[in-house]
Design an enzyme around this catalytic site. Structure first.
Site, PDB file in Angstrom:
ATOM      1  N   GLU A 307      38.753  92.049  -5.563  1.00 42.02           N
ATOM      2  CA  GLU A 307      38.924  92.927  -4.401  1.00 42.02           C
ATOM      3  C   GLU A 307      40.349  93.432  -4.200  1.00 42.02           C
ATOM      4  O   GLU A 307      40.815  93.489  -3.053  1.00 42.02           O
ATOM      5  CB  GLU A 307      38.448  92.182  -3.153  1.00 42.02           C
ATOM      6  N   HIS A 331      30.081  93.823  -2.515  1.00 42.25           N
ATOM      7  CA  HIS A 331      30.844  92.589  -2.331  1.00 42.25           C
ATOM      8  C   HIS A 331      32.350  92.865  -2.317  1.00 42.25           C
ATOM      9  O   HIS A 331      33.055  92.468  -1.375  1.00 42.25           O
ATOM     10  CB  HIS A 331      30.475  91.600  -3.445  1.00 42.25           C
ATOM     11  N   GLU A 332      32.833  93.553  -3.329  1.00 38.05           N
ATOM     12  CA  GLU A 332      34.293  93.792  -3.387  1.00 38.05           C
ATOM     13  C   GLU A 332      34.741  94.677  -2.223  1.00 38.05           C
ATOM     14  O   GLU A 332      35.813  94.472  -1.653  1.00 38.05           O
ATOM     15  CB  GLU A 332      34.697  94.393  -4.737  1.00 38.05           C
ATOM     16  N   HIS A 335      35.121  92.670   0.987  1.00 34.44           N
ATOM     17  CA  HIS A 335      36.371  91.904   1.040  1.00 34.44           C
ATOM     18  C   HIS A 335      37.485  92.677   1.765  1.00 34.44           C
ATOM     19  O   HIS A 335      38.466  92.068   2.210  1.00 34.44           O
ATOM     20  CB  HIS A 335      36.863  91.565  -0.365  1.00 34.44           C
ATOM     21  N   GLU A 354      34.940  84.186   0.713  1.00 37.84           N
ATOM     22  CA  GLU A 354      33.757  84.468  -0.110  1.00 37.84           C
ATOM     23  C   GLU A 354      32.430  84.332   0.645  1.00 37.84           C
ATOM     24  O   GLU A 354      31.495  85.081   0.387  1.00 37.84           O
ATOM     25  CB  GLU A 354      33.759  83.585  -1.367  1.00 37.84           C
ATOM     26  N   ASP A 409      40.950  77.112 -10.524  1.00 42.07           N
ATOM     27  CA  ASP A 409      40.102  77.755 -11.542  1.00 42.07           C
ATOM     28  C   ASP A 409      38.989  76.832 -12.026  1.00 42.07           C
ATOM     29  O   ASP A 409      37.952  77.288 -12.495  1.00 42.07           O
ATOM     30  CB  ASP A 409      40.923  78.147 -12.782  1.00 42.07           C
ATOM     31  N   TYR A 417      30.372  80.851  -1.708  1.00 45.47           N
ATOM     32  CA  TYR A 417      29.676  82.125  -1.585  1.00 45.47           C
ATOM     33  C   TYR A 417      28.359  81.980  -0.830  1.00 45.47           C
ATOM     34  O   TYR A 417      28.180  82.493   0.271  1.00 45.47           O
ATOM     35  CB  TYR A 417      29.360  82.683  -2.985  1.00 45.47           C
TER      36      TYR A 417
HETATM   37  N1  BES Z   1      37.610  87.246  -5.236  1.00 43.86           N
HETATM   38  C1  BES Z   1      36.536  87.012  -6.113  1.00 43.86           C
HETATM   39  C2  BES Z   1      36.969  86.547  -7.470  1.00 43.86           C
HETATM   40  C3  BES Z   1      37.757  85.258  -7.474  1.00 43.86           C
HETATM   41  C4  BES Z   1      37.452  84.226  -6.593  1.00 43.86           C
HETATM   42  C5  BES Z   1      38.769  85.095  -8.376  1.00 43.86           C
HETATM   43  C6  BES Z   1      38.205  83.059  -6.608  1.00 43.86           C
HETATM   44  C7  BES Z   1      39.507  83.927  -8.399  1.00 43.86           C
HETATM   45  C8  BES Z   1      39.224  82.907  -7.508  1.00 43.86           C
HETATM   46  C9  BES Z   1      35.633  88.221  -6.246  1.00 43.86           C
HETATM   47  O1  BES Z   1      35.483  88.931  -5.055  1.00 43.86           O
HETATM   48  C10 BES Z   1      34.275  87.715  -6.577  1.00 43.86           C
HETATM   49  O2  BES Z   1      33.749  86.992  -5.779  1.00 43.86           O
HETATM   50  N2  BES Z   1      33.719  88.090  -7.698  1.00 43.86           N
HETATM   51  C11 BES Z   1      32.375  87.721  -8.070  1.00 43.86           C
HETATM   52  C12 BES Z   1      31.468  88.799  -7.544  1.00 43.86           C
HETATM   53  C13 BES Z   1      30.075  88.421  -7.239  1.00 43.86           C
HETATM   54  C14 BES Z   1      29.928  87.255  -6.335  1.00 43.86           C
HETATM   55  C15 BES Z   1      29.351  89.622  -6.655  1.00 43.86           C
HETATM   56  C16 BES Z   1      32.327  87.621  -9.564  1.00 43.86           C
HETATM   57  O3  BES Z   1      33.327  87.946 -10.209  1.00 43.86           O
HETATM   58  O4  BES Z   1      31.322  87.215 -10.111  1.00 43.86           O
HETATM   59 ZN    ZN Z   2      34.432  87.700  -3.671  1.00 40.96          ZN
END
Ligand code: BES
Ligand code: ZN
Length: 636
Positions: A307, A331-332, A335, A354, A409, A417
């Site tokens: 996002e 989703h993005e 955010h 999330e 990570d 979520y």
């Molecule tokens: N912000 C997140 C990605 C993220 C979270 C990176 C925590 C590092 C640490 C992003 O918005 C996300 O949730 N991406 C998901 C999208 C999905 C849930 C629609 C993904 O990448 O799968």
């Molecule tokens: Zn997210």
């Protein structure tokens, strides 16, 4: 695509590294790595609320308010090289030391008003990096740091032309969340510190640079690009990318940047972005970030989306041709409210980002695509949550998770979520949709441009919904949602009629009452296919799989989610006709959510492990550092 670059020899990388010159007269400092030199070793006792256990910085003493970057993007050396000017505010009286986060950075010198400042780079922790302390005299409020990143920076991926769609130009992108901004900028890398920023990026001419800031699609491609981000953002939202990028408008405030080969397909796939934006504003308050554009990355992007403000970074694996995977865009976009406007104060509070965003995503999907689609996505989302809860240590099923001493990570799951979203869905059902929407709108306004903890959210609930709707809400139950590993009873789950049909078909086929070719799949959506596949028993006979494949050509499915589900079944049952496709999948896609479950499953058998090893060895040079890190345990 990614496959073709695997031939790059180590020698070339080694020569590139050696060709670095060290023109600086003073000895630059590079961090010395030690394992587990955590800033404060966690003790068994209680967590300090609001303490960021993932940063060495000291914002309670001195806070960085603005960052001005001037960086040269050097594709030959795979480094960013230049300076960062940090404007600081003294929070504690008489504070003299500014503590920053760095990771694999070489610090050449630090200056204030052209004169050198004393600095020291501490011992590096394996995932937190190294603290950089700078002595800031009382009359100084701006420090300039000259630095170079490492070719192995965890927050950057340098792609060769062969790893791009066009095949002719190199590509660079950053991914800072959660704690990787420090690998390309020395700063206070904590979500509680918000900065405005400006940047100059210097690239080879002909390439375009973009950032999570003001972007000018009309900018001449002369290799010098300027950006400003006037709203204060946490460091994990600072982002940049460079490549052969073109722009296409989708609506008044929305557009897409992509390589020319993907531009039209992306603009078509995501053409509803503007309507999503308008629908979200209508319920949750004005969009506060000016434009909302998308950047389509090469397939090695390790996430589905990120996002980054004004410019969400998006995997190309969701361009399915039928808008079936566009919930990622919702989703993005969401955010922009939950995460970018109101931000989690520490990574323990990630669910505030999330979970709220996942809740909003479902709402947006329902508004734009209807209730049936929402229900299908909600059922699939809950199934993903259940699968994770079964796999995880119970402590990792807690929304307000204890991350002390752990690399964020390594803890990524559906819990923040889907469990977060389910909790908010329950609040909505109890207080009523209109009141809950009003609550969320007020929450986004109340904490606008602030970073808040889980406890601050609970306090806010206590002043608002817990007063106005005391008859239907219960603090103990709310605390159970947030602090307990167990899901509460009577969950607000959805049911989908479209899925009932699929259950019947699956059962009849498994029971031998219905041939695969006779399943009436005429109007099945991608979600129905996913539900059909994801709910198969663990063991299916080879001839049954062959029958399914012959009827529906699943091995050749170009929908990356369907292919993923099918390949997972194929690994579990060692269905050999799908294995070449699996190899191809693993070597062309680097999105962790899609490849990690496959490597995990492969690691369970010897023959699987051999296949996984081979694919990984071939793909590794083209994978993002995060994808390499996440999957290495399964191929060792
Ligand atoms: N912000 C997140 C990605 C993220 C979270 C990176 C925590 C590092 C640490 C992003 O918005 C996300 O949730 N991406 C998901 C999208 C999905 C849930 C629609 C993904 O990448 O799968
Ligand atoms: Zn997210």
């Amino acid at each position: 695509m990614m496959k073709r670059i695997m031939g790059i020899s180590l020698l070339v990388l080694w020569l590139a590294a050696c060709s670095q010159e060290a023109p600086e007269p003073a000895q630059p400092e590079t961090e010395k790595v030690a394992e587990n030199a955590t800033p404060e070793a966690p003790t068994a006792d209680s967590i300090q609320i609001g303490k960021d256990y993932h940063s060495f910085s000291n914002p309670e003493q001195m806070k960085v308010r603005n960052v001005a970057l001037d960086l040269t993007v050097d594709f030959d050396r795979k480094v960013l090289d230049g300076s960062a000017v940090l404007s600081v505010e003294r929070i504690a009286k008489g504070a003299q030391t500014l503590m920053l986060d760095t990771k694999e950075l070489t610090i050449h010198k630090v200056e204030a008003n052209g004169a050198p400042l004393e600095f020291e780079l501490g011992t590096a922790d394996s995932f937190l990096g190294a603290p950089l302390s700078i002595n800031v005299p009382a009359d100084v409020d701006e420090v300039k740091i000259f630095y170079t990143t490492s070719p192995s920076a965890s927050g950057l991926q340098w792609l060769t032309p062969a790893q791009t769609a066009g095949g002719e130009h190199p590509f660079l992108f950053s991914q800072a969340q959660a704690i990787h901004a420090r690998s390309f900028i020395p700063l206070q890398d904590s979500p509680q510190v918000r900065v405005t920023y400006q940047a100059v990026l210097r690239t080879p001419p002909g390439l375009r640079a973009v950032m999570s800031a003001s972007n000018d699609p009309e900018a001449a491609l002369d290799g010098v690009y300027e950006f400003t981000m006037p709203q204060p953002v946490p460091s994990y939202l600072i982002a940049l990318a460079v490549g052969d990028l073109r722009f296409k408008a989708m609506g008044e405030r929305t557009g897409v940047y992509a390589e020319p080969e993907l531009l039209d397909a992306a603009a078509k796939e995501f053409e509803d972005t503007e309507s999503m934006l308008i629908a979200t504003e209508k319920r949750y308050g004005p969009y506060g970030w000016d434009r909302y554009d998308l950047l389509i990355l090469p397939p090695s992007f390790p996430f589905g989306g990120m996002e980054n403000p004004r410019l969400s970074f998006i995997t190309p694996t969701v361009i399915a041709g039928d808008k079936s995977l566009v919930s990622l865009i919702a989703h993005e976009l969401a955010h922009s409210w939950s995460g970018n406007t109101v931000t989690n104060a520490t990574w323990r509070d990630l669910w505030l980002n999330e979970g709220f965003t996942t809740y909003l995503t479902y709402r947006i999907m329902e508004i734009i695509y209807g209730t049936d689609r929402y229900k299908m996505e909600a059922v699939l989302g809950f199934q993903d949550l259940e699968a994770d809860i079964n796999r995880l240590d119970p402590n990792d099923a807690i929304l307000a998770i204890d991350l002390r001493g752990r690399d964020p990570d390594d803890v990524f799951s559906n819990v923040p979520y889907e469990k977060g979203a389910l909790f908010l869905r329950e609040l909505e059902q109890r207080v009523g949709r209109d009141d809950f929407d009003a609550f969320l709108k007020a929450y986004f306004k109340e904490f606008e441009f602030e970073s808040i903890t889980t406890d601050q959210f609970i306090e806010y609930l206590e002043k608002t919904l817990l007063v106005t709707h005391a008859d239907v809400l219960d603090k103990a139950r709310i605390e159970q949602w947030i602090f307990s590993a167990e899901l509460p009873s009577d969950l607000p789950l959805e049911e989908s009629d479209a899925f009932s049909l699929v259950d019947t078909a699956r059962m009849q086929w498994l029971g031998g009452e219905l041939a695969a070719a006779d399943i009436s799949i005429d109007n099945w959506t991608v979600h129905q296919w996913l539900y059909f596949l994801n709910n198969m028993p663990e063991e299916i006979a080879d001839d049954k799989l062959a029958e399914l494949d012959a009827a529906f050509n699943l091995t050749e499915s170009r929908n990356n989610e369907i292919a993923h589900s099918w390949l997972l079944i194929s690994v579990k049952n060692w269905y050999e006709p799908a294995l070449p496709r699996l190899h191809d999948y693993l070597t062309t896609i680097g999105r962790n959510k899609l490849v990690k479950p496959l490597y995990r499953e492969l690691a369970k058998t010897e023959q699987g492990k051999a296949l996984g090893r081979q694919a990984f060895a071939e793909a590794k040079d083209g994978y993002h550092p995060l994808t390499v890190k996440a999957n290495t345990p399964f191929v060792e």
